[in-house]
Design a protein around this motif. Structure first.
Motif, PDB file in Angstrom:
ATOM      1  N   GLY A 221       0.800  -1.219   0.000  1.00 33.24           N
ATOM      2  CA  GLY A 221       0.000   0.000   0.000  1.00 33.24           C
ATOM      3  C   GLY A 221       0.836   1.273   0.000  1.00 33.24           C
ATOM      4  O   GLY A 221       0.391   2.318   0.484  1.00 33.24           O
ATOM      5  N   LEU A 222       2.050   1.211  -0.559  1.00 31.48           N
ATOM      6  CA  LEU A 222       2.921   2.381  -0.644  1.00 31.48           C
ATOM      7  C   LEU A 222       2.752   3.069  -1.990  1.00 31.48           C
ATOM      8  O   LEU A 222       2.334   2.451  -2.974  1.00 31.48           O
ATOM      9  N   ALA A 223       3.091   4.344  -2.049  1.00 29.17           N
ATOM     10  CA  ALA A 223       3.156   5.025  -3.339  1.00 29.17           C
ATOM     11  C   ALA A 223       4.226   4.357  -4.191  1.00 29.17           C
ATOM     12  O   ALA A 223       5.146   3.709  -3.672  1.00 29.17           O
ATOM     13  N   ALA A 224       4.113   4.506  -5.506  1.00 32.23           N
ATOM     14  CA  ALA A 224       5.052   3.840  -6.415  1.00 32.23           C
ATOM     15  C   ALA A 224       5.346   4.744  -7.597  1.00 32.23           C
ATOM     16  O   ALA A 224       4.732   5.801  -7.767  1.00 32.23           O
ATOM     17  N   ARG A 225       6.302   4.324  -8.405  1.00 33.01           N
ATOM     18  CA  ARG A 225       6.561   5.049  -9.633  1.00 33.01           C
ATOM     19  C   ARG A 225       6.984   4.056 -10.705  1.00 33.01           C
ATOM     20  O   ARG A 225       7.448   2.951 -10.417  1.00 33.01           O
ATOM     21  N   ILE A 226       6.821   4.489 -11.951  1.00 34.82           N
ATOM     22  CA  ILE A 226       7.261   3.704 -13.099  1.00 34.82           C
ATOM     23  C   ILE A 226       7.519   4.679 -14.231  1.00 34.82           C
ATOM     24  O   ILE A 226       6.986   5.788 -14.244  1.00 34.82           O
ATOM     25  N   GLY A 227       8.321   4.285 -15.162  1.00 35.69           N
ATOM     26  CA  GLY A 227       8.638   5.145 -16.295  1.00 35.69           C
ATOM     27  C   GLY A 227       9.941   4.717 -16.925  1.00 35.69           C
ATOM     28  O   GLY A 227      10.631   3.807 -16.443  1.00 35.69           O
ATOM     29  N   LEU A 228      10.289   5.364 -18.009  1.00 40.61           N
ATOM     30  CA  LEU A 228      11.458   4.954 -18.776  1.00 40.61           C
ATOM     31  C   LEU A 228      12.772   5.203 -18.055  1.00 40.61           C
ATOM     32  O   LEU A 228      13.799   4.657 -18.459  1.00 40.61           O
ATOM     33  N   GLU A 229      12.764   6.015 -17.007  1.00 38.20           N
ATOM     34  CA  GLU A 229      13.968   6.102 -16.183  1.00 38.20           C
ATOM     35  C   GLU A 229      14.237   4.765 -15.511  1.00 38.20           C
ATOM     36  O   GLU A 229      15.382   4.310 -15.447  1.00 38.20           O
ATOM     37  N   ASP A 230      13.185   4.133 -15.007  1.00 36.96           N
ATOM     38  CA  ASP A 230      13.352   2.922 -14.216  1.00 36.96           C
ATOM     39  C   ASP A 230      13.417   1.652 -15.043  1.00 36.96           C
ATOM     40  O   ASP A 230      14.122   0.704 -14.684  1.00 36.96           O
ATOM     41  N   VAL A 231      12.672   1.589 -16.140  1.00 34.73           N
ATOM     42  CA  VAL A 231      12.624   0.342 -16.903  1.00 34.73           C
ATOM     43  C   VAL A 231      12.213   0.630 -18.348  1.00 34.73           C
ATOM     44  O   VAL A 231      11.387   1.499 -18.604  1.00 34.73           O
ATOM     45  N   LEU A 232      12.793  -0.115 -19.277  1.00 30.33           N
ATOM     46  CA  LEU A 232      12.515   0.078 -20.699  1.00 30.33           C
ATOM     47  C   LEU A 232      11.561  -0.968 -21.257  1.00 30.33           C
ATOM     48  O   LEU A 232      11.122  -0.843 -22.407  1.00 30.33           O
ATOM     49  N   VAL A 233      11.235  -1.972 -20.457  1.00 30.24           N
ATOM     50  CA  VAL A 233      10.422  -3.078 -20.970  1.00 30.24           C
ATOM     51  C   VAL A 233       9.202  -3.302 -20.093  1.00 30.24           C
ATOM     52  O   VAL A 233       9.171  -2.928 -18.913  1.00 30.24           O
ATOM     53  N   LEU A 234       8.188  -3.925 -20.658  1.00 26.14           N
ATOM     54  CA  LEU A 234       6.976  -4.309 -19.958  1.00 26.14           C
ATOM     55  C   LEU A 234       7.224  -5.609 -19.175  1.00 26.14           C
ATOM     56  O   LEU A 234       8.271  -6.246 -19.358  1.00 26.14           O
ATOM     57  N   PRO A 235       6.312  -6.010 -18.294  1.00 25.40           N
ATOM     58  CA  PRO A 235       6.549  -7.215 -17.487  1.00 25.40           C
ATOM     59  C   PRO A 235       6.855  -8.466 -18.313  1.00 25.40           C
ATOM     60  O   PRO A 235       7.609  -9.335 -17.871  1.00 25.40           O
ATOM     61  N   GLY A 236       6.296  -8.570 -19.522  1.00 22.90           N
ATOM     62  CA  GLY A 236       6.572  -9.728 -20.361  1.00 22.90           C
ATOM     63  C   GLY A 236       7.879  -9.666 -21.110  1.00 22.90           C
ATOM     64  O   GLY A 236       8.256 -10.616 -21.798  1.00 22.90           O
ATOM     65  N   GLY A 237       8.597  -8.553 -21.001  1.00 17.94           N
ATOM     66  CA  GLY A 237       9.895  -8.412 -21.646  1.00 17.94           C
ATOM     67  C   GLY A 237       9.886  -7.632 -22.938  1.00 17.94           C
ATOM     68  O   GLY A 237      10.954  -7.292 -23.468  1.00 17.94           O
ATOM     69  N   GLU A 238       8.690  -7.326 -23.470  1.00 19.00           N
ATOM     70  CA  GLU A 238       8.642  -6.551 -24.710  1.00 19.00           C
ATOM     71  C   GLU A 238       8.933  -5.084 -24.439  1.00 19.00           C
ATOM     72  O   GLU A 238       8.649  -4.554 -23.370  1.00 19.00           O
ATOM     73  N   ARG A 239       9.512  -4.417 -25.432  1.00 21.94           N
ATOM     74  CA  ARG A 239       9.923  -3.028 -25.290  1.00 21.94           C
ATOM     75  C   ARG A 239       8.706  -2.124 -25.069  1.00 21.94           C
ATOM     76  O   ARG A 239       7.693  -2.239 -25.756  1.00 21.94           O
ATOM     77  N   ALA A 240       8.803  -1.241 -24.098  1.00 18.46           N
ATOM     78  CA  ALA A 240       7.717  -0.289 -23.853  1.00 18.46           C
ATOM     79  C   ALA A 240       7.727   0.785 -24.931  1.00 18.46           C
ATOM     80  O   ALA A 240       8.785   1.313 -25.296  1.00 18.46           O
ATOM     81  N   ALA A 241       6.550   1.136 -25.433  1.00 19.76           N
ATOM     82  CA  ALA A 241       6.440   2.129 -26.493  1.00 19.76           C
ATOM     83  C   ALA A 241       6.465   3.545 -25.953  1.00 19.76           C
ATOM     84  O   ALA A 241       6.796   4.482 -26.688  1.00 19.76           O
ATOM     85  N   SER A 242       6.094   3.727 -24.674  1.00 19.34           N
ATOM     86  CA  SER A 242       5.984   5.082 -24.135  1.00 19.34           C
ATOM     87  C   SER A 242       5.870   5.029 -22.618  1.00 19.34           C
ATOM     88  O   SER A 242       5.592   3.976 -22.019  1.00 19.34           O
ATOM     89  N   ASN A 243       6.025   6.202 -22.003  1.00 17.08           N
ATOM     90  CA  ASN A 243       5.782   6.301 -20.574  1.00 17.08           C
ATOM     91  C   ASN A 243       4.313   6.048 -20.257  1.00 17.08           C
ATOM     92  O   ASN A 243       3.986   5.469 -19.218  1.00 17.08           O
TER      93      ASN A 243
END
Length: 255
Positions: A202-224
């Motif tokens: 139940g903590l705040a979180a963050r995500i974005g291209l600074e932290d990771v370039l791929v989605l959970p399945g390993g495919e490249r993320a297209a955008s933030n």
């Protein structure tokens, strides 16, 4: 609260999805907010793509983003953007457009002075506490601790399995965080496991291209925006799992 970290210290070598100009950062921020982000963390860049605390670059970057989104916008004050503590303070004093908040890595030289100046200017401070550093110990002893906006618990272990245990250790080291809110996040291979842990806790979180370039399945993320949309779903799954694991009332109806 889901924060989006637009670019970090990434460069053009990390792919075209990483926003490096004020215009592309603003566009990316708009997509992330439309996907559900409620706060923005960005690294303003020089024309050659280097992180900077330049007042001119900061002003252009913040103005561009704020023209597109209504949520708070924060920046880095990482030592790599201005290595000398004294020079860092000079840069910050020269800012003509102020961010809503700025991250200060508590293990870096000059962190206390940087945080104190930001507070004096009315800028919220995100206390960056990195795993594998003495940041937690320094923050615990800091008289500025109760005054920060939030604590960024940053898990630097990129191993998917190790990152979760490292996150638990980091949170234990942070303790009550002077009573301030805690935002937990990981990076690269640890980003998604730590985000799901943040959901369970139940903590705040963050995500974005600074932290990771791929989605959970390993495919490249297209955008933030895609990362935020996926991140909220993963966070929700973590929350749902935590709810299922909690014991319910006795089946006989007694209390």
């Amino acid at each position: 609260m889901m924060q989006v970290c637009l670019n970090g210290s990434r460069t053009a070598a990390d792919g075209v999805a990483v926003p490096l100009t004020p215009e592309s950062m603003a566009e990316s921020a708009a997509g992330a907010v439309a996907a559900g982000a409620r706060d923005i963390h960005v690294h303003p860049k020089t024309p050659c793509g280097r992180d900077t605390l330049s007042p001119r670059v900061l002003a252009v970057t913040l103005s561009a983003i704020r023209a597109r989104v209504p949520v708070p916008v924060g920046v880095t004050t990482g030592a790599w953007a201005e290595p000398g503590p004294a020079a860092r303070l000079e840069r910050i004093r020269a800012w003509t457009v102020l961010p809503d908040h700025a991250s200060v890595n508590w293990h870096e030289p000059g962190a206390e002075e940087t945080a104190a100046l930001l507070m004096e200017l009315g800028v919220g401070v995100e206390a960056g506490i990195w795993s594998g550093t003495d940041g937690a110990e320094r923050f615990a002893a800091s008289p500025l601790g109760p005054k920060v906006l939030r604590v960024l618990a940053e898990v630097t272990d990129t191993d998917p399995l190790g990152s979760v245990s490292r996150a638990h250790a980091l949170l234990s080291g942070i303790g009550d965080a002077h009573g301030r809110p805690v935002l937990l996040h990981g990076e690269d291979g640890g980003a998604w496991p730590v985000l799901r842990l943040a959901g369970r806790l139940g903590l705040a979180a963050r995500i974005g291209l600074e932290d990771v370039l791929v989605l959970p399945g390993g495919e490249r993320a297209a955008s933030n925006g895609q990362l935020v949309e996926t991140g909220l779903a993963e966070y929700g799954a973590g929350r749902a799992g935590a709810t299922r694991d909690r014991p319910g009332p006795p089946s006989d109806g007694s209390r």
